[in-house]
Design a protein around this motif. Structure first.
Motif, PDB file in Angstrom:
ATOM      1  N   ARG A 211      54.790  13.280  64.066  1.00  0.00           N
ATOM      2  CA  ARG A 211      55.072  12.261  65.094  1.00  0.00           C
ATOM      3  C   ARG A 211      56.318  11.460  64.723  1.00  0.00           C
ATOM      4  O   ARG A 211      57.181  11.198  65.573  1.00  0.00           O
ATOM      5  CB  ARG A 211      53.866  11.336  65.252  1.00  0.00           C
ATOM      6  N   GLN A 212      56.428  11.090  63.458  1.00  0.00           N
ATOM      7  CA  GLN A 212      57.593  10.314  63.016  1.00  0.00           C
ATOM      8  C   GLN A 212      58.875  11.153  63.061  1.00  0.00           C
ATOM      9  O   GLN A 212      59.963  10.613  63.287  1.00  0.00           O
ATOM     10  CB  GLN A 212      57.363   9.787  61.601  1.00  0.00           C
ATOM     11  N   LYS A 214      59.415  13.202  65.317  1.00  0.00           N
ATOM     12  CA  LYS A 214      59.624  13.419  66.751  1.00  0.00           C
ATOM     13  C   LYS A 214      59.709  14.913  67.083  1.00  0.00           C
ATOM     14  O   LYS A 214      60.533  15.356  67.891  1.00  0.00           O
ATOM     15  CB  LYS A 214      60.878  12.679  67.252  1.00  0.00           C
ATOM     16  N   ASP A 216      58.763  18.211  68.840  1.00  0.00           N
ATOM     17  CA  ASP A 216      58.138  18.676  70.066  1.00  0.00           C
ATOM     18  C   ASP A 216      56.843  19.400  69.696  1.00  0.00           C
ATOM     19  O   ASP A 216      56.814  20.174  68.731  1.00  0.00           O
ATOM     20  CB  ASP A 216      59.094  19.632  70.775  1.00  0.00           C
TER      21      ASP A 216
END
Length: 232
Positions: A211-212, A214, A216
């Motif tokens: 998540r950090q 980013k 996909d």
């Protein structure tokens, strides 16, 4: 700093141990892998044990003893780049929005001047993933420092490594080293090699790290598929 040299030696750690044990579980190249780029770089990877030295210390004794677990990337940094390239290319081909002018610039394809940036980011990811289950205590830190001292005489690199090892684990801080999408993919791939995805703490760290970074979701899934097929 020559981070690549240290990282390559860490990623190769298991190969020497298996050879010293008379070959261990290392698999010889097969007809199916001999003609492929991945086969050429990863053909010596068996289903076998993790290596000794600093890598085993980083991974913790429990994981290091897991014969059926993930194996070290025997092809070193170049092999990691090849697998990241394949995952990234597959993702691009399936996602028009991800189209870029030219092929992915993974660590095996960038100019020499950029390799250090990739290497340092990947090593930060390796150290972060090693801390994900909270097993590295002061005693283990001293042992790891001793192994790194043996592997490299680069005083700046040793200081940097020790500082990274001593930091509280923060996936957001580690992720800030991902200067390009390709580096983010490589960092996540290296983390997959390091962790036991059946461990709740480590799985949670991986998900937060993705998540950090980013990543996909489709790229994250492709990286996990390639890691399972080629690195584990």
């Amino acid at each position: 700093m020559n981070t690549r040299s240290l990282l390559d030696q860490l990623l190769h750690a298991g190969k020497d141990l298996l050879q010293n044990q008379g070959g261990g579980n290392a698999a010889p190249p097969t007809r199916s892998n001999a003609g492929s780029p991945l086969g050429g770089l990863l053909g010596s990877v068996g289903g076998g044990a993790l290596g000794g030295g600093a890598m085993s210390l980083l991974m913790g004794s429990k994981k290091a003893r897991k014969v059926g677990g993930k194996v070290v990337v025997y092809g070193g940094l170049a092999a990691l780049g090849v697998v990241a390239y394949k995952a990234y290319s597959n993702w691009q081909s399936q996602t028009q929005a991800a189209a870029m002018p030219g092929p992915p610039q993974t660590v095996d394809r960038v100019p020499a001047a950029q390799v250090e940036q990739h290497s340092q980011a990947i090593l930060r990811a390796v150290i972060g993933a090693a801390k994900a289950d909270g097993h590295i205590d002061q005693r283990e830190r001293l042992l790891i420092d001793g192994e790194v001292e043996r592997i490299t005489d680069d005083s700046e690199l040793k200081r940097w490594f020790d500082q990274e090892l001593a930091k509280p684990l923060d996936p957001a801080d580690v992720a800030r080293s991902a200067a390009t999408p390709e580096i983010a993919a490589e960092m996540y791939l290296a983390s997959l090699v390091m962790v036991d995805d059946q461990n709740f703490m480590e799985r949670a760290y991986l998900d937060e790290f993705a998540r950090q970074l980013k990543l996909d979701p489709a790229l994250k899934s492709e990286l996990e598929t390639q890691a399972a097929n080629n690195l584990g």
